[in-house]
Design a protein around this motif. Sequence first.
Motif, PDB file in Angstrom:
ATOM      1  N   PHE B 407       0.847  -1.199   0.000  1.00 26.46           N
ATOM      2  CA  PHE B 407       0.000   0.000   0.000  1.00 26.46           C
ATOM      3  C   PHE B 407       0.886   1.254   0.000  1.00 26.46           C
ATOM      4  O   PHE B 407       0.632   2.221  -0.729  1.00 26.46           O
ATOM      5  CB  PHE B 407      -0.903  -0.040   1.237  1.00 26.46           C
ATOM      6  CG  PHE B 407      -2.088   0.888   1.192  1.00 26.46           C
ATOM      7  CD1 PHE B 407      -3.002   0.848   0.147  1.00 26.46           C
ATOM      8  CD2 PHE B 407      -2.318   1.791   2.230  1.00 26.46           C
ATOM      9  CE1 PHE B 407      -4.114   1.689   0.126  1.00 26.46           C
ATOM     10  CE2 PHE B 407      -3.422   2.640   2.220  1.00 26.46           C
ATOM     11  CZ  PHE B 407      -4.319   2.599   1.165  1.00 26.46           C
ATOM     12  N   ALA B 408       1.949   1.218   0.804  1.00 30.93           N
ATOM     13  CA  ALA B 408       2.884   2.347   0.843  1.00 30.93           C
ATOM     14  C   ALA B 408       3.552   2.537  -0.519  1.00 30.93           C
ATOM     15  O   ALA B 408       3.741   3.665  -0.988  1.00 30.93           O
ATOM     16  CB  ALA B 408       3.945   2.102   1.920  1.00 30.93           C
ATOM     17  N   GLU B 409       3.880   1.422  -1.157  1.00 29.94           N
ATOM     18  CA  GLU B 409       4.526   1.470  -2.473  1.00 29.94           C
ATOM     19  C   GLU B 409       3.612   2.157  -3.497  1.00 29.94           C
ATOM     20  O   GLU B 409       4.066   2.970  -4.307  1.00 29.94           O
ATOM     21  CB  GLU B 409       4.855   0.034  -2.912  1.00 29.94           C
ATOM     22  CG  GLU B 409       5.774  -0.076  -4.103  1.00 29.94           C
ATOM     23  CD  GLU B 409       7.017   0.780  -3.969  1.00 29.94           C
ATOM     24  OE1 GLU B 409       7.655   0.743  -2.896  1.00 29.94           O
ATOM     25  OE2 GLU B 409       7.332   1.531  -4.938  1.00 29.94           O
ATOM     26  N   LEU B 420      -4.069   4.360   6.927  1.00 34.23           N
ATOM     27  CA  LEU B 420      -4.721   3.108   7.316  1.00 34.23           C
ATOM     28  C   LEU B 420      -5.413   3.291   8.659  1.00 34.23           C
ATOM     29  O   LEU B 420      -4.790   3.723   9.631  1.00 34.23           O
ATOM     30  CB  LEU B 420      -3.669   1.990   7.406  1.00 34.23           C
ATOM     31  CG  LEU B 420      -4.116   0.640   7.972  1.00 34.23           C
ATOM     32  CD1 LEU B 420      -5.213   0.008   7.120  1.00 34.23           C
ATOM     33  CD2 LEU B 420      -2.920  -0.311   8.082  1.00 34.23           C
ATOM     34  N   CYS B 421      -6.696   2.995   8.695  1.00 32.13           N
ATOM     35  CA  CYS B 421      -7.416   2.941   9.974  1.00 32.13           C
ATOM     36  C   CYS B 421      -7.473   1.471  10.348  1.00 32.13           C
ATOM     37  O   CYS B 421      -8.188   0.689   9.728  1.00 32.13           O
ATOM     38  CB  CYS B 421      -8.818   3.524   9.820  1.00 32.13           C
ATOM     39  SG  CYS B 421      -9.773   3.437  11.342  1.00 32.13           S
ATOM     40  N   ALA B 435       3.427  -1.093   9.790  1.00 30.11           N
ATOM     41  CA  ALA B 435       2.840  -0.299   8.700  1.00 30.11           C
ATOM     42  C   ALA B 435       3.495   1.085   8.645  1.00 30.11           C
ATOM     43  O   ALA B 435       3.781   1.597   7.562  1.00 30.11           O
ATOM     44  CB  ALA B 435       1.329  -0.183   8.892  1.00 30.11           C
ATOM     45  N   GLN B 436       3.732   1.676   9.803  1.00 34.90           N
ATOM     46  CA  GLN B 436       4.332   3.012   9.810  1.00 34.90           C
ATOM     47  C   GLN B 436       5.785   2.994   9.344  1.00 34.90           C
ATOM     48  O   GLN B 436       6.267   3.958   8.776  1.00 34.90           O
ATOM     49  CB  GLN B 436       4.203   3.661  11.182  1.00 34.90           C
ATOM     50  CG  GLN B 436       2.758   4.008  11.470  1.00 34.90           C
ATOM     51  CD  GLN B 436       2.527   4.975  12.607  1.00 34.90           C
ATOM     52  OE1 GLN B 436       1.437   5.477  12.762  1.00 34.90           O
ATOM     53  NE2 GLN B 436       3.544   5.234  13.412  1.00 34.90           N
ATOM     54  N   ARG B 437       6.448   1.876   9.599  1.00 36.31           N
ATOM     55  CA  ARG B 437       7.816   1.724   9.116  1.00 36.31           C
ATOM     56  C   ARG B 437       7.844   1.835   7.594  1.00 36.31           C
ATOM     57  O   ARG B 437       8.770   2.373   7.003  1.00 36.31           O
ATOM     58  CB  ARG B 437       8.369   0.371   9.575  1.00 36.31           C
ATOM     59  CG  ARG B 437       9.880   0.269   9.624  1.00 36.31           C
ATOM     60  CD  ARG B 437      10.322  -1.058  10.239  1.00 36.31           C
ATOM     61  NE  ARG B 437       9.845  -2.221   9.506  1.00 36.31           N
ATOM     62  CZ  ARG B 437      10.329  -2.648   8.326  1.00 36.31           C
ATOM     63  NH1 ARG B 437      11.319  -1.999   7.753  1.00 36.31           N
ATOM     64  NH2 ARG B 437       9.832  -3.724   7.748  1.00 36.31           N
ATOM     65  N   HIS B 438       6.786   1.343   6.963  1.00 29.82           N
ATOM     66  CA  HIS B 438       6.699   1.404   5.500  1.00 29.82           C
ATOM     67  C   HIS B 438       6.171   2.747   5.010  1.00 29.82           C
ATOM     68  O   HIS B 438       5.993   2.928   3.817  1.00 29.82           O
ATOM     69  CB  HIS B 438       5.786   0.287   4.981  1.00 29.82           C
ATOM     70  CG  HIS B 438       6.361  -1.083   5.137  1.00 29.82           C
ATOM     71  ND1 HIS B 438       7.479  -1.485   4.451  1.00 29.82           N
ATOM     72  CD2 HIS B 438       5.996  -2.124   5.904  1.00 29.82           C
ATOM     73  CE1 HIS B 438       7.756  -2.736   4.778  1.00 29.82           C
ATOM     74  NE2 HIS B 438       6.879  -3.144   5.668  1.00 29.82           N
ATOM     75  N   LYS B 439       5.820   3.642   5.932  1.00 31.38           N
ATOM     76  CA  LYS B 439       5.271   4.970   5.594  1.00 31.38           C
ATOM     77  C   LYS B 439       3.807   4.922   5.193  1.00 31.38           C
ATOM     78  O   LYS B 439       3.372   5.588   4.252  1.00 31.38           O
ATOM     79  CB  LYS B 439       6.097   5.672   4.496  1.00 31.38           C
ATOM     80  CG  LYS B 439       7.560   5.916   4.864  1.00 31.38           C
ATOM     81  CD  LYS B 439       7.714   7.056   5.838  1.00 31.38           C
ATOM     82  CE  LYS B 439       9.198   7.312   6.180  1.00 31.38           C
ATOM     83  NZ  LYS B 439       9.355   7.861   7.528  1.00 31.38           N
ATOM     84  N   VAL B 440       3.068   4.099   5.903  1.00 31.78           N
ATOM     85  CA  VAL B 440       1.616   4.220   5.892  1.00 31.78           C
ATOM     86  C   VAL B 440       1.268   4.894   7.213  1.00 31.78           C
ATOM     87  O   VAL B 440       1.743   4.470   8.270  1.00 31.78           O
ATOM     88  CB  VAL B 440       0.925   2.839   5.830  1.00 31.78           C
ATOM     89  CG1 VAL B 440      -0.591   2.994   5.879  1.00 31.78           C
ATOM     90  CG2 VAL B 440       1.346   2.083   4.587  1.00 31.78           C
TER      91      VAL B 440
END
Lengths: 470, 470
Positions: B407-409, B420-421, B435-440
């Motif tokens: 999704f981040a990609e 993302l909720c 998820a936040q590590r991937h920048k979501v």
Amino acid sequence: MDEQKEVLRRLRPLFYPESVAVVGASDNPFKLGFHALAAVTSSGFQGQVYPLNPRGGTIQGLKAYRSVTELPQGVELFVYAVPEREVAGSLREAAAKGARAAVVFAGGFLEIGGEGRRRQEELAGIAREYGIGLVGPNCIGMFNTHAPINATFASPLSFMRKGRVSLVSQSGGVGTALLCGLTEEMVGVGKFISAGNRAVLGFPDYLEYLEADPHTSVVCLFLEGVERAREFLVKARECAAAKPVLAVCSGFTGSAHRVALSHTGTAATSETVYRGSLAQAGILQLEDIGRMTRLAKALDMFGSPPYGGAFLATHTAGPAIIIADICEREGIRFPRLSEERAARMRKFLPRYSEPNNPLDMFAQAWTDTSLYLRSADIALEQENVGCAVALFASGLGAGPAFPAAEFAELGRKHGKPVFLCLIAPMNLAGELEEAQRHKVCVVNSPEKMGHLLSDLAAYKRLREALPREG
Amino acid sequence: MDEQKEVLRRLRPLFYPESVAVVGASDNPFKLGFHALAAVTSSGFQGQVYPLNPRGGTIQGLKAYRSVTELPQGVELFVYAVPEREVAGSLREAAAKGARAAVVFAGGFLEIGGEGRRRQEELAGIAREYGIGLVGPNCIGMFNTHAPINATFASPLSFMRKGRVSLVSQSGGVGTALLCGLTEEMVGVGKFISAGNRAVLGFPDYLEYLEADPHTSVVCLFLEGVERAREFLVKARECAAAKPVLAVCSGFTGSAHRVALSHTGTAATSETVYRGSLAQAGILQLEDIGRMTRLAKALDMFGSPPYGGAFLATHTAGPAIIIADICEREGIRFPRLSEERAARMRKFLPRYSEPNNPLDMFAQAWTDTSLYLRSADIALEQENVGCAVALFASGLGAGPAFPAAEFAELGRKHGKPVFLCLIAPMNLAGELEEAQRHKVCVVNSPEKMGHLLSDLAAYKRLREALPREG
């Protein structure tokens, strides 16, 4: 009284089943039926469990049954983890075997219109004909920590904290968010019902049951729309007269409608109509699920006491100012202390600390936490002080813990609720849990405390505005 | 550019000291000086540390100095963990030894009036005379994860996540609550300053420094009142032109004033004046610290992109309806998808799922999460769709995890932010962090997501309303 007993008896096979069949049970963790069976078995359910799968054999170590007809007579609750087309036929067989209750997860009913509507009518017809209490379809099921039984497809819900706050949510997703909120606040749950399309059992039934249920202290609802509106309001009023009923409603805007129409087959009408009707029934409508969660925690802990004005004491002014700002905007008073009480406080308060309300006791109260107890003991004597609120920044590595047990004891001595706003960046969980065990109602931010006090006052105003019954 | 370099150079001894003296250091954990020293040593500080205590010997394993005069010349930062009466004399000695910066925890200065006011004037006079950058008094100090140095009296703050959101809080308690909020949201902190009475360094100085600081991406303020108002607004405008500056203000009601007057020596005037002045300076004022925390997270992650309308996709309608309700009330649009894009989506969407925005993909998207990626990839092409939001109920034991990396990609491919909720009752932390590590950008409730999107739009409107500079 007889009526109450009747509903408890009528829905007993749903909430306290003696035996459960899981239709579509599976050993394949990519199937819903795997998780539905795991939910039942992980819940500590004491009765007989019957996995159903055409292949037979064993499933998750239990003897599997090829069809409903193979089952013994009288299995009470049927959990359906099969596609929408297979439910009605199986339910008819189950009815013949004496089924008393059912949970149906599948979507593809009223919410899709057309054939879905017909499918739902068929399902409801069978359930009504045989007196089967059916939850759903198009839902995530129900659980009851007191049975215990977990008739969802989420085994982690078997490990929810047991308690007395019960939930009925039209949406499974919002129901999950509500459970998430209650977990965060460390509040115990009694019964959880994801109501879904409400083909058979609906909000009026759940409200009637929860009113009578001795293990439910507070009822939380999530509504997007109601069917049987008049009956709903009658049952809502009766339930709200017996115990606090709170609600979050949703689905009032255009975008929301575009989602909702394909959802559980109803959509909220006007926001104003909702709020007015709920208020007349004695139900407080909350702005968001977080606020509902914390209000439910306080009402579960303290019931519906008079509350009244608050006494707020702190060692750090900033967060107390945030609380005071929110409360004053919402009409919560911080009554001035009488001259005589102020004089008694002045004797032990630190230099420069004025016996005001809110009361700032500076860093001295952080090292000598007895100042919280001594000041609250005096303030709670005052008639127009209905509760005491302490604000404490903990977990900073230097100060002692807040004396929660003694603070709770003070509350009991004066017969008034006590609250703690505990600011703790790292190690909140342990302290929060310990304080709540002693019956101090704890939240972890000044804004949450301000809103909680406001919502308690709003609930009180709502109840007072209702005409007295009986 | 030269001016920027000047402030970085001028306050370098405070934020990146080469050596630190802790005045009042102690081996007694019931003393503030124990914790002040432990904070410095636990922070990973690489320079020389000098505990000061009249008894001498060793303290926490370090050689202790009996007095400032025993110290070598040129110790840069002096941390004062001694009572208010002892600070000025010691600071004068420190100045003679070449001190460049100081942190003073003690209260008992301007906020108590009278002798306190005189005491503060004396302290400020010394600091100004010798060019010492002084934080406080009446504060909990400062830390900088990039030095690293922890000049508070809270060693747990040594273990805050390192990042680029910097905070300046008038109140230590609210500062702690803010750190608590950032920890909960898993946001890294750069510099934290508890400004206290601002006898020497004040908001204008901190804003000037943080504007120039390459390790700060977003600035969060908590204000109860400002001194040097004109200078404050000039520096605020300059800082806000360089990076997002957010503020929570407090202290507007009567009860709040009763606490605040005995607080850090200033009290907020009219709420309207505040909001207007801050807006003119390009600073967004938030309703509460939780919302500020999450807005800071998004702005830190994505900068200030255009955002625009949102595309919202879900497998569960209820929470999406909550988000949509909040957003539409605040004026966030969910643009309709073009006919052509709707047609492409219809090819893979589940039966009965209509290619609307918000988009409900039913339970199918819970088992086949690629539906989130395929639909967002199409929606993000559309010019008036500025970001993608996925809603996912996880942690229920049955479904797969949300495909955060992919999704981040997608977000990077389209150059648009993705959110993302994530509704997850038990095991949120790991998934959120991943998820936040991937920048979501992740939040854990529909209300938080609704408010975050609203606050991002409010920030954008505020910036667009400002006259263009230069």
